[in-house]
Design a protein around this motif. Structure first.
Motif, mmCIF file in Angstrom:
data_model
loop_
_atom_site.group_PDB
_atom_site.id
_atom_site.type_symbol
_atom_site.label_atom_id
_atom_site.label_comp_id
_atom_site.label_asym_id
_atom_site.label_seq_id
_atom_site.Cartn_x
_atom_site.Cartn_y
_atom_site.Cartn_z
ATOM 1 N N ASP A 169 0.848 -1.192 0.000
ATOM 2 C CA ASP A 169 0.000 0.000 0.000
ATOM 3 C C ASP A 169 0.880 1.237 0.000
ATOM 4 O O ASP A 169 1.663 1.444 0.935
ATOM 5 C CB ASP A 169 -0.894 -0.031 1.248
ATOM 6 C CG ASP A 169 -1.870 1.135 1.287
ATOM 7 O OD1 ASP A 169 -1.846 1.967 0.365
ATOM 8 O OD2 ASP A 169 -2.664 1.200 2.246
ATOM 9 N N PRO A 170 0.798 2.095 -1.040
ATOM 10 C CA PRO A 170 1.655 3.274 -1.080
ATOM 11 C C PRO A 170 1.422 4.214 0.097
ATOM 12 O O PRO A 170 2.315 4.991 0.463
ATOM 13 C CB PRO A 170 1.298 3.947 -2.410
ATOM 14 C CG PRO A 170 0.261 3.124 -3.061
ATOM 15 C CD PRO A 170 -0.072 1.979 -2.197
ATOM 16 N N GLY A 171 0.230 4.163 0.691
ATOM 17 C CA GLY A 171 -0.059 5.039 1.814
ATOM 18 C C GLY A 171 0.425 4.516 3.138
ATOM 19 O O GLY A 171 0.392 5.243 4.142
ATOM 20 N N ALA A 172 0.884 3.279 3.186
ATOM 21 C CA ALA A 172 1.372 2.696 4.433
ATOM 22 C C ALA A 172 2.860 2.965 4.581
ATOM 23 O O ALA A 172 3.599 3.031 3.586
ATOM 24 C CB ALA A 172 1.106 1.194 4.462
ATOM 25 N N PRO A 173 3.350 3.129 5.800
ATOM 26 C CA PRO A 173 4.780 3.416 5.992
ATOM 27 C C PRO A 173 5.659 2.232 5.599
ATOM 28 O O PRO A 173 5.276 1.077 5.815
ATOM 29 C CB PRO A 173 4.876 3.710 7.497
ATOM 30 C CG PRO A 173 3.694 3.029 8.102
ATOM 31 C CD PRO A 173 2.613 3.096 7.073
ATOM 32 N N PRO A 174 6.837 2.493 5.017
ATOM 33 C CA PRO A 174 7.766 1.393 4.702
ATOM 34 C C PRO A 174 8.149 0.645 5.978
ATOM 35 O O PRO A 174 8.298 1.236 7.040
ATOM 36 C CB PRO A 174 8.977 2.121 4.098
ATOM 37 C CG PRO A 174 8.445 3.436 3.633
ATOM 38 C CD PRO A 174 7.346 3.801 4.600
ATOM 39 N N GLY A 175 8.282 -0.668 5.844
ATOM 40 C CA GLY A 175 8.602 -1.500 6.990
ATOM 41 C C GLY A 175 7.378 -2.062 7.679
ATOM 42 O O GLY A 175 7.498 -2.973 8.502
ATOM 43 N N SER A 176 6.203 -1.538 7.355
ATOM 44 C CA SER A 176 4.978 -2.079 7.941
ATOM 45 C C SER A 176 4.487 -3.256 7.116
ATOM 46 O O SER A 176 4.926 -3.475 5.981
ATOM 47 C CB SER A 176 3.897 -0.996 8.004
ATOM 48 O OG SER A 176 3.510 -0.602 6.694
ATOM 49 N N LEU A 177 3.545 -3.984 7.661
ATOM 50 C CA LEU A 177 3.044 -5.173 6.983
ATOM 51 C C LEU A 177 2.394 -4.814 5.652
ATOM 52 O O LEU A 177 2.606 -5.498 4.651
ATOM 53 C CB LEU A 177 2.042 -5.904 7.882
ATOM 54 C CG LEU A 177 1.454 -7.199 7.309
ATOM 55 C CD1 LEU A 177 2.522 -8.261 7.144
ATOM 56 C CD2 LEU A 177 0.332 -7.721 8.203
ATOM 57 N N GLY A 198 -3.715 -3.272 -6.283
ATOM 58 C CA GLY A 198 -3.912 -2.403 -5.144
ATOM 59 C C GLY A 198 -4.936 -2.882 -4.140
ATOM 60 O O GLY A 198 -5.194 -2.201 -3.138
ATOM 61 N N ARG A 199 -5.522 -4.056 -4.362
ATOM 62 C CA ARG A 199 -6.547 -4.556 -3.443
ATOM 63 C C ARG A 199 -5.936 -5.317 -2.264
ATOM 64 O O ARG A 199 -6.629 -5.636 -1.300
ATOM 65 C CB ARG A 199 -7.541 -5.431 -4.204
ATOM 66 C CG ARG A 199 -8.335 -4.607 -5.204
ATOM 67 C CD ARG A 199 -9.087 -5.441 -6.224
ATOM 68 N NE ARG A 199 -10.213 -6.188 -5.671
ATOM 69 C CZ ARG A 199 -11.191 -6.723 -6.407
ATOM 70 N NH1 ARG A 199 -11.173 -6.563 -7.725
ATOM 71 N NH2 ARG A 199 -12.166 -7.386 -5.852
ATOM 72 N N LEU A 200 -4.649 -5.659 -2.348
ATOM 73 C CA LEU A 200 -3.884 -6.188 -1.217
ATOM 74 C C LEU A 200 -4.447 -7.498 -0.656
ATOM 75 O O LEU A 200 -4.444 -7.735 0.553
ATOM 76 C CB LEU A 200 -3.815 -5.147 -0.083
ATOM 77 C CG LEU A 200 -3.239 -3.775 -0.443
ATOM 78 C CD1 LEU A 200 -3.331 -2.839 0.752
ATOM 79 C CD2 LEU A 200 -1.804 -3.902 -0.909
ATOM 80 N N ALA A 201 -4.929 -8.367 -1.536
ATOM 81 C CA ALA A 201 -5.463 -9.648 -1.067
ATOM 82 C C ALA A 201 -4.395 -10.454 -0.336
ATOM 83 O O ALA A 201 -4.644 -11.015 0.742
ATOM 84 C CB ALA A 201 -6.022 -10.443 -2.247
ATOM 85 N N GLY A 202 -3.192 -10.529 -0.920
ATOM 86 C CA GLY A 202 -2.114 -11.285 -0.280
ATOM 87 C C GLY A 202 -1.699 -10.681 1.048
ATOM 88 O O GLY A 202 -1.431 -11.399 2.017
ATOM 89 N N HIS A 203 -1.645 -9.349 1.115
ATOM 90 C CA HIS A 203 -1.268 -8.692 2.362
ATOM 91 C C HIS A 203 -2.287 -8.961 3.466
ATOM 92 O O HIS A 203 -1.917 -9.200 4.617
ATOM 93 C CB HIS A 203 -1.139 -7.181 2.139
ATOM 94 C CG HIS A 203 0.120 -6.771 1.442
ATOM 95 N ND1 HIS A 203 0.338 -6.991 0.096
ATOM 96 C CD2 HIS A 203 1.255 -6.164 1.914
ATOM 97 C CE1 HIS A 203 1.530 -6.524 -0.240
ATOM 98 N NE2 HIS A 203 2.109 -6.021 0.843
ATOM 99 N N ARG A 204 -3.563 -8.934 3.112
ATOM 100 C CA ARG A 204 -4.591 -9.149 4.132
ATOM 101 C C ARG A 204 -4.575 -10.603 4.626
ATOM 102 O O ARG A 204 -4.747 -10.862 5.822
ATOM 103 C CB ARG A 204 -5.966 -8.777 3.578
ATOM 104 C CG ARG A 204 -6.086 -7.321 3.179
ATOM 105 C CD ARG A 204 -7.505 -6.963 2.806
ATOM 106 N NE ARG A 204 -7.547 -5.759 2.007
ATOM 107 C CZ ARG A 204 -7.490 -4.516 2.480
ATOM 108 N NH1 ARG A 204 -7.380 -4.331 3.788
ATOM 109 N NH2 ARG A 204 -7.539 -3.478 1.667
#
Length: 815
Positions: free
Chosen positions: A263-271, A542-548
């Motif tokens: 997610d471009p809006g999330a800080p680097p290093g976060s999940l 950008g839907r981040l299915a894998g991240h979720r």
């Protein structure tokens, strides 16, 4: 009446013999479906994960206002991350909050919006549901006649992998509630709603083909390398089937990897901010030949409260184990000691000694010490090259169920559990242990079926596995990778494993655009290595299915660590991940935020009259299930306005009144729905017993006499599969021992060969068939015969058929 499709529900009024008690009369007010007008579903499939975005429009077609409740069934591999509902006068949004914090609303609006008792509706739903299981439920208030409500639901899920490598997606019935789910549409095949379904497909291996049980538009590739494609529903969907998609990617491989952009809006290093590698492990494992030597560690945990009943089943299990494996037996109850300090090799002497050490009866005093037994096993090293599998029997629900589930989950990558429950109250724990480790849960409904049921699970456990699974990574300097949740040590035939690996850091050499991943494992003692390259340039929509889904996996690990009392730091991290990803965890909960529209008659400055916000019931809840039989055409009766609230109040009062009575001994006429609900615990779910490996009709044919006579023969078999020519065998065959010796063919030099042929032939007599009970130990016997005297089997079988009066075919002996 509604089924497992659920969707938008309302209270409907039907005359029935059972239901809620009101003013001295029984009034049944079931929950029925609000008609679905249209559904728009957008599915994004990325290898073996899917993100589903849906918009559902419901309309109240009745002539009266009705209270509505949205209910969505959840499968074990599914997680909701967004829910919103809009009507003409209000908007409802489901939000996650820390259970220990205040709701995210202004102080003056921290009041529950309860026009007709929203929380009571959720409790009413729990008791009126016909199907137990986990659901997402949100009370939406009152829907006026002719008005519509638009529900937007988003969720992610892991997809099962078919044996041919296809990803299998099934559209939930909530999004396609075909006619059998609607009582008001029983007599027509026409769907009363429209459905628009589109699917976006992506894989670095390329999208090869798509198959479905409904008409599809031609596959359209949106990338030159065929790595992305789109397909849609063509025409009207079938009215009597779930919609299923099979997505075939490039040539199936043992390992595949997809890098999903963060997610471009999330800080680097976060999940959510870092790229995520979606890894699928599916080694090619050939079929095992029944009866041959096989590795594996098999540990049997027996509840001492029903040890006497399990003696026969345990005998069949022990005799059916293959040569080359290790085994141990724990009789947990007052102690947690095994028959042996640690697992021993499966030999005749070790088996004989183990059976001698098992007590004939167990004590029913004290609580079952299953937790201590599990910890003792996990602290014992497993034999090198042998996959550990536990067979756990539970007569009742242990008091420390949460700790047991957490302990098993903590070691989920190092073993597999097959759990057997003998009571409804232990069903949730049995299912949890099996799900966490990739095993099976079985509900045993009778002593006669116990043996066949446990042997069926043993056949699953004997499937070969890739041992010592490990992953190694080669990335540009400055980057590192962490597999969230760890890597399983074994992968069994017919199974695959989805892993999520977070890439952290900044590459020092930006010219290197690829990474390398190496999978290593052992198969039949041979080392196997697979190496693949994957692009470091992240992909995704950008839907981040894998991240979720990675967040869901990581939350599960943090839960087990937090359960061991590791302090508040893990809890705070779990809450942060849950709130940012939208995936619920035991430390967070849903709250429905209802925003009412401004009144239309107010013409002043809008800033002086902000929208009214309030909290409404919205949560993941467990349905207990009932045995109510629905009718396709219920009889409607008129109920005066205001009675709905009175009925809910009356029902709750009766429920509170009878709550203490539920603890009394239940009479035979009382169904299991009369029992008090199980405690609300974080890691255990109330489950539908139909999800279990149930005792099917083929198991019901075994009478006590049939099992007993077969058991006598099994007790005489040696671990290598042979039988000795003895008086005990003669007794089972009901033939004089001297006659057996006299009929032995002259070519046979070893009496045990003749005895083994007779035993196998006896199992296949024309009037008996013990295939389900003796399949594994019979395979050992035939394998042993082929290793000893394959040239003598023809004449031995002919003599055995003559002696026993049978007509067993040579194919039984692989001739």
């Amino acid at each position: 009446m509604w089924r497992q499709s659920f969707g938008l529900l309302e209270k409907s009024y039907t005359h029935d013999t059972t239901g809620s008690f009101l003013l001295g009369k029984w009034l049944h007010i079931p929950l029925s479906t609000v008609p679905l007008c249209s559904a728009v579903v957008d599915v994004a499939i990325q290898d073996y994960v899917a993100d589903v975005a849906s918009e559902l429009i419901y309309q109240n077609k009745s002539q009266i206002s009705t209270e509505v409740l949205f209910v969505f069934p959840l499968s074990p591999h599914m997680a909701i991350y967004s829910f919103q509902a809009r009507s003409e006068d209000a908007e409802v949004q489901a939000m996650l909050q820390d259970e220990l914090s205040v709701p995210p609303l202004p102080t003056q609006a921290q009041q529950l919006h309860e026009p007709t008792g929203g929380w009571e509706n959720l409790e009413y739903l729990q008791d009126q549901s016909e199907h137990p299981g986990e659901v997402f439920a949100c009370f939406l208030g009152t829907l006026s006649p002719g008005r519509e409500v638009v529900v937007t639901l988003r969720y992610v899920q892991e997809l099962p992998r078919e044996p041919d490598g296809a990803a299998h997606f099934v559209l939930p019935p909530t999004l396609h509630p075909y006619s059998k789910h609607y009582a008001w549409n029983c007599l027509t095949s026409e769907l009363p709603y429209s459905l628009l379904l589109t699917a976006s497909l992506q894989s670095p291996r390329g999208v090869a083909n798509v198959q479905a049980n409904f008409a599809l538009t031609p596959l359209i590739y949106t990338a030159q390398d065929h790595s992305t494609a789109q397909v849609s529903l063509a025409g009207r969907p079938p009215s009597h089937d779930d919609l299923e998609l099979l997505v075939y990617f490039g040539e199936p491989t043992a390992v595949s990897a997809v890098v999903e952009t963060g997610d471009p809006g999330a800080p680097p290093g976060s999940l959510l901010g870092d790229p995520m590698v979606l890894v699928a492990l599916a080694p090619s494992i050939p079929e095992a030949v029944p009866g041959q030597r096989q590795s594996g560690e098999f540990i049997f945990l027996l509840d001492t409260t029903f040890l006497e009943r399990a003696q026969g089943s345990l005998l069949f299990l022990l005799k059916s184990l293959p040569l080359g494996c290790y085994f141990n037996i724990y009789c947990y109850g007052e102690t947690s000691e095994g028959v042996y300090p640690q697992s021993v090799e499966y030999t005749q002497d070790n088996l004989t000694e183990a059976i001698r050490r098992i007590p004939s009866t167990g004590s029913s005093l004290g609580d079952a010490n299953l937790l201590g037994t599990l910890r003792s096993i996990y602290n014992t090293p497993r034999p090198r090259g042998h996959t550990r599998q536990l067979f756990i029997s539970m007569a009742g629900l242990p008091p420390d169920k949460e700790a047991i589930a957490a302990e098993v989950c903590r070691h989920r990558n190092s073993h597999r559990c097959f759990s057997f429950c003998f009571s409804d109250d232990s069903a949730a724990l049995a299912m949890a242990l099996a799900r966490e480790t990739g095993g099976e849960a079985t509900y045993v409904c009778s002593d006669n079926s116990m043996t066949a049921v446990v042997l069926k699970c043993l056949k699953q456990a004997l499937k070969p596995a890739a041992e010592g699974v490990s992953l190694s990574w080669t990335l540009p300097r400055g980057l590192e990778v962490e597999v969230l949740g760890g890597t399983p040590q074994s992968i069994f035939q017919g199974q695959h494993s989805l892993l999520y690996a977070q890439i952290r850091g900044q590459a020092q050499d930006t010219t290197v655009a690829k990474g390398v991943m190496t999978l290593q494992y052992s198969l039949d003692g041979q080392d196997v290595t697979h190496t693949i390259e994957f692009p470091l340039c992240p992909q995704g929509d950008g839907r981040l299915a894998g991240h979720r889904l990675a967040a869901r996996r990581l939350l599960k690990r943090l839960l087990t660590e937090a359960a061991s009392g590791s302090g508040d730091e893990l809890r705070h991290r779990a809450v942060e991940i849950s709130l940012t990803s939208g995936i619920i965890c035991p430390f967070t909960s849903y709250v429905g935020v209802r925003t009412s529209q401004r009144v239309t008659w107010y013409q002043g400055p809008l800033a002086l009259l902000p929208p009214r916000q309030s909290l409404i019931p919205c949560q993941i809840t467990e349905l207990r299930g009932t045995t109510i039989v629905s009718s396709c055409h219920p009889k409607s009766i008129w109920v005066p306005p205001g009675w709905l609230t009175a009925v809910c109040a009356s029902w709750l009062a009766l429920r509170r009144l009878t709550h203490g009575i539920a603890a009394l001994p239940q009479r035979g006429a009382c169904s299991k729905a009369c029992k008090p609900p199980p405690p609300s615990i974080s890691s255990l779910k109330y489950v539908d017993l139909t999800e279990f490996v149930l005792c099917s009709s083929i198991f019901g044919q075994w009478s006590t006499k049939a099992i007993a006579e077969c058991q006598q023969l099994v007790a005489l078999q040696n671990v290598d599969g042979s039988w000795a020519l003895s008086s005990g065998l003669a007794s089972v065959l009901e033939i004089d021992e001297a006659e057996i010796k006299g009929k032995m063919p002259g070519e046979v030099m070893e009496p045990s060969i003749w005895a083994t042929v007779l035993a196998v032939t006896w199992l296949h007599r024309h009037d008996k068939c013990y295939q389900d009970l003796c399949e594994l130990l019979e395979a050992k016997a035939v394998t042993w015969l082929h290793s000893q005297a394959v040239s003598q089997l023809d004449k031995c079988l002919e003599a055995a058929n003559t002696l026993l009066g049978s007509t067993v075919e040579p194919s039984v002996f692989r001739l």
